[in-house]
Design a protein around this motif. Structure first.
Motif, PDB file in Angstrom:
ATOM      1  N   ALA A  29       0.839  -1.204   0.000  1.00 51.63           N
ATOM      2  CA  ALA A  29       0.000   0.000   0.000  1.00 51.63           C
ATOM      3  C   ALA A  29       0.874   1.254   0.000  1.00 51.63           C
ATOM      4  CB  ALA A  29      -0.914  -0.008   1.224  1.00 51.63           C
ATOM      5  N   ASP A  30       0.315   2.364  -0.484  1.00 55.09           N
ATOM      6  CA  ASP A  30       1.018   3.657  -0.395  1.00 55.09           C
ATOM      7  C   ASP A  30       0.739   4.305   0.952  1.00 55.09           C
ATOM      8  OD1 ASP A  30       2.011   3.819  -3.163  1.00 55.09           O
ATOM      9  OD2 ASP A  30      -0.130   3.877  -3.665  1.00 55.09           O
ATOM     10  N   MET A  31      -0.498   4.095   1.432  1.00 59.73           N
ATOM     11  CA  MET A  31      -0.936   4.744   2.674  1.00 59.73           C
ATOM     12  C   MET A  31      -1.637   3.703   3.518  1.00 59.73           C
ATOM     13  SD  MET A  31      -2.797   7.724   0.640  1.00 59.73           S
ATOM     14  CE  MET A  31      -1.891   8.583  -0.642  1.00 59.73           C
ATOM     15  N   PHE A  32      -1.688   3.950   4.817  1.00 53.50           N
ATOM     16  CA  PHE A  32      -2.297   2.983   5.728  1.00 53.50           C
ATOM     17  C   PHE A  32      -3.252   3.719   6.659  1.00 53.50           C
ATOM     18  CE2 PHE A  32      -2.725  -0.008   9.144  1.00 53.50           C
ATOM     19  CZ  PHE A  32      -2.579  -1.248   8.546  1.00 53.50           C
ATOM     20  N   LEU A  33      -4.497   3.249   6.736  1.00 60.10           N
ATOM     21  CA  LEU A  33      -5.513   3.975   7.521  1.00 60.10           C
ATOM     22  C   LEU A  33      -5.644   3.441   8.936  1.00 60.10           C
ATOM     23  CD1 LEU A  33      -8.888   4.592   5.659  1.00 60.10           C
ATOM     24  CD2 LEU A  33      -7.009   6.164   6.099  1.00 60.10           C
ATOM     25  N   MET A  34      -5.580   4.340   9.916  1.00 61.78           N
ATOM     26  CA  MET A  34      -5.888   3.963  11.308  1.00 61.78           C
ATOM     27  C   MET A  34      -6.712   5.068  11.970  1.00 61.78           C
ATOM     28  SD  MET A  34      -2.519   1.979  12.716  1.00 61.78           S
ATOM     29  CE  MET A  34      -3.288   1.276  14.158  1.00 61.78           C
ATOM     30  N   PRO A  35      -8.025   5.089  11.633  1.00 60.79           N
ATOM     31  CA  PRO A  35      -8.870   6.150  12.198  1.00 60.79           C
ATOM     32  C   PRO A  35      -9.446   5.762  13.559  1.00 60.79           C
ATOM     33  CG  PRO A  35     -10.048   4.909  10.507  1.00 60.79           C
ATOM     34  CD  PRO A  35      -8.751   4.205  10.712  1.00 60.79           C
TER      35      PRO A  35
ATOM     36  N   LEU B 174       0.125  -1.023  16.720  1.00 59.31           N
ATOM     37  CA  LEU B 174       1.385  -1.528  16.163  1.00 59.31           C
ATOM     38  C   LEU B 174       1.442  -1.293  14.665  1.00 59.31           C
ATOM     39  CD1 LEU B 174       1.505  -4.881  18.149  1.00 59.31           C
ATOM     40  CD2 LEU B 174       2.783  -2.797  18.611  1.00 59.31           C
ATOM     41  N   ASN B 175       0.257  -1.360  14.024  1.00 58.76           N
ATOM     42  CA  ASN B 175       0.261  -1.282  12.566  1.00 58.76           C
ATOM     43  C   ASN B 175       0.840   0.016  12.023  1.00 58.76           C
ATOM     44  OD1 ASN B 175      -0.702  -3.729  11.435  1.00 58.76           O
ATOM     45  ND2 ASN B 175      -2.654  -3.319  12.424  1.00 58.76           N
ATOM     46  N   GLN B 176       0.644   1.129  12.745  1.00 55.56           N
ATOM     47  CA  GLN B 176       1.220   2.377  12.237  1.00 55.56           C
ATOM     48  C   GLN B 176       2.742   2.315  12.287  1.00 55.56           C
ATOM     49  OE1 GLN B 176       0.158   2.009  15.231  1.00 55.56           O
ATOM     50  NE2 GLN B 176       1.140   3.358  16.687  1.00 55.56           N
ATOM     51  N   MET B 177       3.286   1.571  13.267  1.00 60.27           N
ATOM     52  CA  MET B 177       4.750   1.464  13.339  1.00 60.27           C
ATOM     53  C   MET B 177       5.259   0.520  12.248  1.00 60.27           C
ATOM     54  SD  MET B 177       5.656   1.718  17.375  1.00 60.27           S
ATOM     55  CE  MET B 177       4.401   0.730  18.191  1.00 60.27           C
TER      56      MET B 177
ATOM     57  N   ILE C 247       2.765   5.405   4.280  1.00 59.78           N
ATOM     58  CA  ILE C 247       2.470   6.566   5.133  1.00 59.78           C
ATOM     59  C   ILE C 247       1.157   6.384   5.898  1.00 59.78           C
ATOM     60  CG2 ILE C 247       1.998   9.068   5.072  1.00 59.78           C
ATOM     61  CD1 ILE C 247       4.979   8.206   4.517  1.00 59.78           C
ATOM     62  N   PRO C 248       1.214   6.412   7.240  1.00 63.47           N
ATOM     63  CA  PRO C 248      -0.011   6.228   8.020  1.00 63.47           C
ATOM     64  C   PRO C 248      -0.879   7.486   8.079  1.00 63.47           C
ATOM     65  CG  PRO C 248       1.888   6.418   9.495  1.00 63.47           C
ATOM     66  CD  PRO C 248       2.423   6.484   8.090  1.00 63.47           C
TER      67      PRO C 248
ATOM     68  N   ALA D 270      -5.343  11.355  15.767  1.00 62.64           N
ATOM     69  CA  ALA D 270      -4.283  11.663  16.737  1.00 62.64           C
ATOM     70  C   ALA D 270      -4.717  11.375  18.167  1.00 62.64           C
ATOM     71  CB  ALA D 270      -3.870  13.126  16.594  1.00 62.64           C
ATOM     72  N   VAL D 271      -4.739  10.091  18.527  1.00 59.46           N
ATOM     73  CA  VAL D 271      -5.033   9.707  19.924  1.00 59.46           C
ATOM     74  C   VAL D 271      -3.988   8.699  20.383  1.00 59.46           C
ATOM     75  CG1 VAL D 271      -7.532   9.969  20.216  1.00 59.46           C
ATOM     76  CG2 VAL D 271      -6.621   7.957  19.032  1.00 59.46           C
ATOM     77  N   GLY D 272      -3.846   8.588  21.700  1.00 58.84           N
ATOM     78  CA  GLY D 272      -3.023   7.560  22.329  1.00 58.84           C
ATOM     79  C   GLY D 272      -1.688   7.359  21.641  1.00 58.84           C
ATOM     80  N   GLY D 273      -1.367   6.109  21.369  1.00 57.23           N
ATOM     81  CA  GLY D 273      -0.078   5.767  20.777  1.00 57.23           C
ATOM     82  C   GLY D 273       0.078   6.270  19.352  1.00 57.23           C
ATOM     83  N   LEU D 274      -1.061   6.513  18.664  1.00 59.05           N
ATOM     84  CA  LEU D 274      -0.960   7.006  17.285  1.00 59.05           C
ATOM     85  C   LEU D 274      -0.371   8.414  17.298  1.00 59.05           C
ATOM     86  CD1 LEU D 274      -4.416   5.778  15.904  1.00 59.05           C
ATOM     87  CD2 LEU D 274      -2.172   4.739  15.551  1.00 59.05           C
ATOM     88  N   ALA D 275      -0.848   9.235  18.245  1.00 59.05           N
ATOM     89  CA  ALA D 275      -0.315  10.609  18.344  1.00 59.05           C
ATOM     90  C   ALA D 275       1.139  10.587  18.794  1.00 59.05           C
ATOM     91  CB  ALA D 275      -1.162  11.421  19.325  1.00 59.05           C
TER      92      ALA D 275
END
Ligand code: ADP
Ligand code: GLC
Length: 488
Positions: free
Chosen positions: A370-376, A384-387, A395-396, A400-405
């Motif tokens: 993928a070019d981008m990865f969604l974690m809404p 973990l997936n954003q890492m 690019i995630p 912007a909450v918790g560990g994502l932020a």
């Protein structure tokens, strides 16, 4: 100073996994051992796990609160971490998901099952279970191990305890009849102990009794002390804020490494990022989508539950495909979301494709292709997936909450200018905001120079476990001091 650590978890990768807890339980113990500690992992001997083990030895039987359990010893695959499995056919012998039956409902005897596991862990912790090994500290994880600190509080010479909250939304709540059946001491039926508005809470056992509490990101550690994210125990957590630390998870950098990933058709690294494109083409083929390498391809992997914001994605799928963009989704979870996804795909079969189920290899291929990865996510203790995405130059796009932020640096003009941007964040869990963030990502994607710079910055981030393991070590010493003070 090296310590003896007993690490208790209800799921451990690669033996059994339903989510990020397994990833963490499979890699933190190894990192702790590399840091010099003597670590033993303990988990239930689920039917599916026993079937998978090449070498496992029964090392004894003991009484865990009136029920006999067997202790089976093995090595965590791919490591030198000794692992104990607590066996009892009736409680753990069945195959399938560790928490739910095939119809998606919790196993009716979950309280009895995890009470038995926790009794067994407490016996091991007290050195009464056979092996002549007594830990200095027991590290417990999530509600399934919540009774361990509570049970150990009744002992006069006990190890220190740390309780990690991976997800406050799951609390292990059961009715009073169940509490009585478990034959726990009356002191536990009180609002200052395990009782929670007329129910028994396994989670409270950990929160009230552990010497030190942790959660899996500094951001979530703050959030759970507020009514918005505290799931009803924010007051309790705020009272213990002195003993609550947020330590962001690491990732297994050998398992998740685009330069060596065996699940990929084409490996790649920062030095030959153009090879990533081969994975995009292959991913489209895997998912039966027409290949159009110029069109942004958005990936998503995860449990299909409201936490993950899948409903926000469903609300704007029509608009996403019209951008135009393609999308691949891998996940399983609540049937209402699975069904809505199936419906949606019918109208856009050249742009969206889904795979409902669980597939570790496909998760890797999505991260790479993928070019981008969604974690809404509405809330995300760590994520973990954003890492994984950052490491794969994917690019995630995150709420912007918790560990994502805490782990994604959003692409403001300043952050792009200074070369720090690694992703795109939005600030309200709202479908329009999510859509705006995707539009922003697509605009950046069209600027090849900026996009490549973001990819390279993302791939340079260090999410290895060593740093987090060092933070846990420090916390273990603190917990041991607390335990001495309390018992002494
Ligand atoms: P959570 O623990 O809340 O589910 P995390 O982001 O911490 O979220 O971890 C999820 C883990 O589970 C990741 O390793 C992810 O790749 C994996 N995962 C989730 N759903 C699937 C699926 N359907 N197939 C493969 N892997 C999955
Ligand atoms: C939980 C959380 C997730 C976290 C994982 C591992 O399942 O939902 O955010 O990454 O635990 O700590």
């Amino acid at each position: 100073m090296a310590k003896r650590i007993l690490y208790a978890s209800s799921e451990v990768y690669p033996l059994i996994k339903t989510g990020g807890l397994a990833d963490v339980s499979g890699s933190l113990p190894r990192a702790l051992q590399s840091a010099g500690h003597e670590v033993r992992v303990v988990m239930p001997a689920y039917g599916d796990v026993i079937g998978k083990l090449k070498q496992a030895y029964p090392v004894g039987r003991f009484d865990a609160g009136g029920t006999e359990v067997e202790l089976i010893e093995t090595m965590l695959p791919g490591s030198d971490v000794l692992t104990w499995l607590v066996g009892n056919k009736e409680a753990f012998g069945r195959s399938g998901n560790p928490y739910m039956s095939g119809d998606g409902n919790p196993w009716p005897d979950n309280a009895e099952r995890f009470h038995l596991f926790d009794r067994a862990v407490a016996e091991l912790a007290q050195g009464r279970a056979g092996p002549s090994w007594k830990p200095d500290l027991v590290h417990c994880n999530d509600w399934q191990t919540g009774l361990v600190p509570a049970l150990l509080s009744l002992e006069s010479n006990r190890p220190a305890t740390v309780f990690t909250i991976h997800n406050l939304a799951y609390q292990g709540l059961f009715d009073y009849d169940t509490f009585q059946k478990l034959d726990l001491p009356n002191v536990f039926w009180h609002h200052e102990t395990l009782e929670y508005y007329g129910q028994m809470s396994f989670l409270k056992g950990g929160i009230v009794y552990a010497d030190q509490l942790t959660t899996v990101s500094p951001g979530y550690a703050e959030e759970i002390q507020t009514a918005e994210f505290g799931c009803g125990v924010d007051g309790l957590l705020a009272n213990r804020s002195e003993s609550l630390t947020g330590i962001v998870n690491g990732i297994d950098t050998s398992e998740w490494n685009p330069a060596r990933d065996q699940h990929l058709v084409q490996t790649y690294s920062k030095l030959n990022l153009e090879r990533k494109l081969v994975n995009k083409t292959e991913l489209c083929k895997d998912f039966g989508l027409p290949v159009d390498t110029g069109m942004p391809l958005i990936g998503m992997v995860g449990r299909l539950v409201s936490q993950k914001g899948i409903d926000l994605v469903l609300d704007i799928l029509d608009r996403i495909v019209a951008i135009p963009a393609q999308m691949v989704i891998l996940g399983s979870g609540e049937s209402k979301f699975e069904n809505r996804l199936r419906e949606k795909v019918k109208n856009h079969s050249d742009r969206i494709s889904i795979y409902i189920g669980y597939d570790e290899a496909l998760a890797h291929r999505i991260e790479a292709g993928a070019d981008m990865f969604l974690m809404p996510s509405r809330f995300e203790p760590c994520g973990l997936n954003q890492m994984y995405s950052l490491r794969y130059g994917t690019i995630p796009i995150v709420h912007a909450v918790g560990g994502l932020a805490d782990t994604v640096v959003t692409a403001t003009p300043e952050n792009i200018q200074s070369g720090q941007a690694t992703g795109i964040a939005f600030y309200e869990p709202d479908a329009d905001e999510l859509y705006a963030a995707i539009r922003h990502a697509v605009a950046l994607y069209k600027n090849q120079a900026i996009w490549k710079q973001m990819q390279l910055t993302a791939m340079r981030q260090d999410f290895s476990w060593a740093g987090s393991a060092a933070e846990y070590s420090k916390l273990y010493y603190k917990a041991m001091d607390d335990a001495v003070m309390e018992v002494g």
